[in-house]
Design an enzyme around this catalytic site. Structure first.
Site, PDB file in Angstrom:
ATOM      1  N   LYS A  78      -4.553   7.516  11.837  1.00  0.00           N
ATOM      2  CA  LYS A  78      -3.930   7.020  13.066  1.00  0.00           C
ATOM      3  C   LYS A  78      -4.962   6.512  14.072  1.00  0.00           C
ATOM      4  O   LYS A  78      -4.647   5.683  14.911  1.00  0.00           O
ATOM      5  CB  LYS A  78      -3.038   8.091  13.669  1.00  0.00           C
TER       6      LYS A  78
HETATM    7  C1  LIG Z   1       1.157  10.052  10.278  1.00  0.00           C
HETATM    8  C2  LIG Z   1       0.634  10.492   8.973  1.00  0.00           C
HETATM    9  C3  LIG Z   1       1.243  10.124   7.778  1.00  0.00           C
HETATM   10  C4  LIG Z   1       2.516   9.306   7.750  1.00  0.00           C
HETATM   11  O1  LIG Z   1       2.325   8.004   8.240  1.00  0.00           O
HETATM   12  P1  LIG Z   1       3.570   7.123   8.722  1.00  0.00           P
HETATM   13  O2  LIG Z   1       2.971   5.931   9.327  1.00  0.00           O
HETATM   14  O3  LIG Z   1       4.326   7.967   9.700  1.00  0.00           O
HETATM   15  O4  LIG Z   1       4.377   6.846   7.507  1.00  0.00           O
HETATM   16  C5  LIG Z   1       0.669  10.522   6.597  1.00  0.00           C
HETATM   17  N1  LIG Z   1      -0.456  11.274   6.573  1.00  0.00           N
HETATM   18  C6  LIG Z   1      -1.061  11.659   7.702  1.00  0.00           C
HETATM   19  C7  LIG Z   1      -2.275  12.507   7.608  1.00  0.00           C
HETATM   20  C8  LIG Z   1      -0.556  11.276   8.930  1.00  0.00           C
HETATM   21  O5  LIG Z   1      -1.167  11.653  10.052  1.00  0.00           O
END
Ligand SMILES: *Cc1c(COP(=O)(O)O)cnc(C)c1O
Length: 493
Positions: free
Chosen positions: A136
């Protein structure tokens, strides 16, 4: 402070790009007009009026670019109201080996999202070298810089109210901490995050960061954020904005690394490549869908889920049935523990031929429950026309995956990336390179890694002792009014 214009290698970054709502009720707006907002005023999601297209010749050129120049080439297609030189400077400031180093020092970090080969044809793309060790950061760090720029330019302020099941919250807070004109109110399910995740967020002492621990599940947190956004008067008075996964700026920033990963593994530009994406709210893989729609030769997009398999069910059967809280499991890949996938609406908008009326009808069935069933024809088109397939992995699978990747390849992966690895094993085809997107580092989910390997993952030096730092949060009930009162009190004070 607005960033100073620098010389750009590209002459123009200003494209005639406008944004509409998936539900048809918003006049076209510019990038900066939707950047700070959450849902569109009609409850839909904002989306580009059309996707920019790259030709084979464009792609051949782009294959040679470093991450920053590539990011500018892709992102500038979506931005119609930031001068090219400023946008380039914001991107250059964001995507540096210093920001995405996780305490490591090696020459591969200049790639920002280095790709490792596990074995011929099977790759992991590192997306978790940012400040909070999850993918993210790839989008959020840019968003922090974009927000600061736009708010300063327009003399505005914003109060971000978001929900997190772990990684979004810390990524948002590390991107926004200390930024002028921004406060962050982050809701998280009380006691449901890993100790590392909790410590990462709650040890932040910046005056503009507020952690609200809600005594319920993630979906209640998400519903409270929605309720606040639906209260137009409150939203206007307190300048409420969002950075959760429906934020368009985040989705666009994520499109870039699909290009980078593709160019890293395709022998020739034009060759098919598959991506496996550990998925929850469908933000990450939605970016892959957009990259594919822009002309990147992605063959398959594998949506990898954990036990909370609402997306696996959808792509297998065409039935989208958000689950009740009683059917939501707490798993060892908690950032994927969702009952509904907020960004799915953007893909379904494309699937139904961008027919906003049809889309709005489908989401009426979602909002009223129990969900919708696509026709057999549309279900088949998700795979055939849009390349989507899906996979599912359980706690037992994660343990096997973590062990197998460590023993076979000497690489330690986290629990979410392990769900991706299982998806890769289930769907891989010989002769087609497959890239697993790494979504977090194993240090964030130590307990499960220890269960799998009998040892702790290595910790970057800057994270040693994190859990011992003092923590700060406000515990609140799952009640939108209580959250509103808290926000109002802080801002009115
Ligand atoms: C947010 C997240 C996901 C899922 O991603 P999306 O964009 O919500 O599908 C998967 N793995 C980790 C470690 C995350 O932080």
């Amino acid at each position: 402070m607005p960033i100073r214009p620098t010389v750009s290698t590209f002459e123009t970054g200003t494209h005639a790009m406008k944004y509409i709502s998936t539900r048809g009720g918003m006049p076209p707006k510019s990038f900066c007009e939707i950047l700070l907002g959450g849902l569109a005023p009609d409850g839909g999601l904002t989306i580009a009026e059309s996707y920019p297209q790259f030709s084979q010749a464009d792609l051949a050129q782009m294959a040679k670019l470093n991450y920053r120049d590539l990011a500018f080439k892709v992102i500038s297609q979506f931005v119609d109201d930031i001068p090219a030189a400023d946008l380039k400077a914001l991107i250059d400031k964001t995507y540096t080996a210093e920001v995405y180093c996780n305490g490591r020092k090696d020459s591969k970090l200049e790639d920002i999202t280095p790709v490792r080969e596990l074995e011929p044809g099977l790759f992991i793309q590192e997306l978790s070298n940012g400040p909070t060790l999850a993918f993210k950061d790839m989008a959020m760090q840019l968003l922090g810089n974009l927000f600061e720029y736009v708010l300063a330019r327009e003399g505005q302020e914003i109060n971000i109210v978001g929900a997190t099941s772990g990684d979004t919250g810390s990524a948002a807070e590390y991107a926004m901490r200390g930024k002028k004109g921004v406060n962050v109110f982050m809701l998280s399910p009380h006691g449901k995050m890993s100790p590392f995740q909790r410590a990462q967020m709650m040890s932040l002492m910046d005056a503009n960061i507020f952690n609200l621990a809600i005594t319920s599940m993630f979906d209640d947190c998400q519903d409270i954020v929605k309720a606040i956004n639906n209260d137009a008067a409150f939203k206007a008075k307190y300048k409420v904005g969002a950075v959760n996964s429906i934020n368009w700026g985040r989705v666009v920033a994520q499109v870039v690394y699909y290009f980078k990963g593709y160019f890293a593994v395709a022998k020739n530009v034009g060759d098919p490549v598959d991506f496996v994406v550990p998925s929850g709210n469908f933000g990450n893989v939605c970016a892959g869908h957009i990259a594919r729609q822009m002309g990147l030769p992605i063959r398959k997009l594998v949506v990898a889920t954990n036990e909370n398999d609402v997306l696996d069910e959808f792509f297998r059967t065409g039935s989208y049935r958000p689950r009740g809280l009683d059917q939501t499991y707490e798993t060892s890949s908690p950032s994927m523990d969702i009952t509904k996938a907020s960004n799915l609406e953007r893909f379904v908008f494309d699937l139904v031929g961008r027919d906003a009326g049809k889309l709005a009808d489908l989401w009426k069935q979602v909002d009223k429950g129990p969900g919708f069933q696509l026709s057999a024809e549309d279900t088949a088109r998700m795979r055939e026309q849009f390349g989507f397939i899906s996979a599912k992995s359980t706690h037992a699978d994660r343990l096997v995956s973590i062990r197998e990747v460590f023993e076979k390849y000497g690489v330690m992966i986290d629990t979410h990336t392990a769900d991706g690895y299982k998806g890769a094993k289930d769907t891989r085809e010989t002769g087609i390179p497959m890239v697993i997107l790494e979504t977090a580092l194993p240090v964030k989910f130590e307990a499960t890694v220890r269960e799998a390997l009998g040892r702790n993952p290595d910790r970057p030096a800057s994270f040693v002792g994190l859990e011992d730092k003092p923590q700060r949060c406000e515990v609140l009930p799952a009640d939108a009014e209580a959250v509103k009162a808290f926000v109002a009190k802080q801002i009115d004070a």
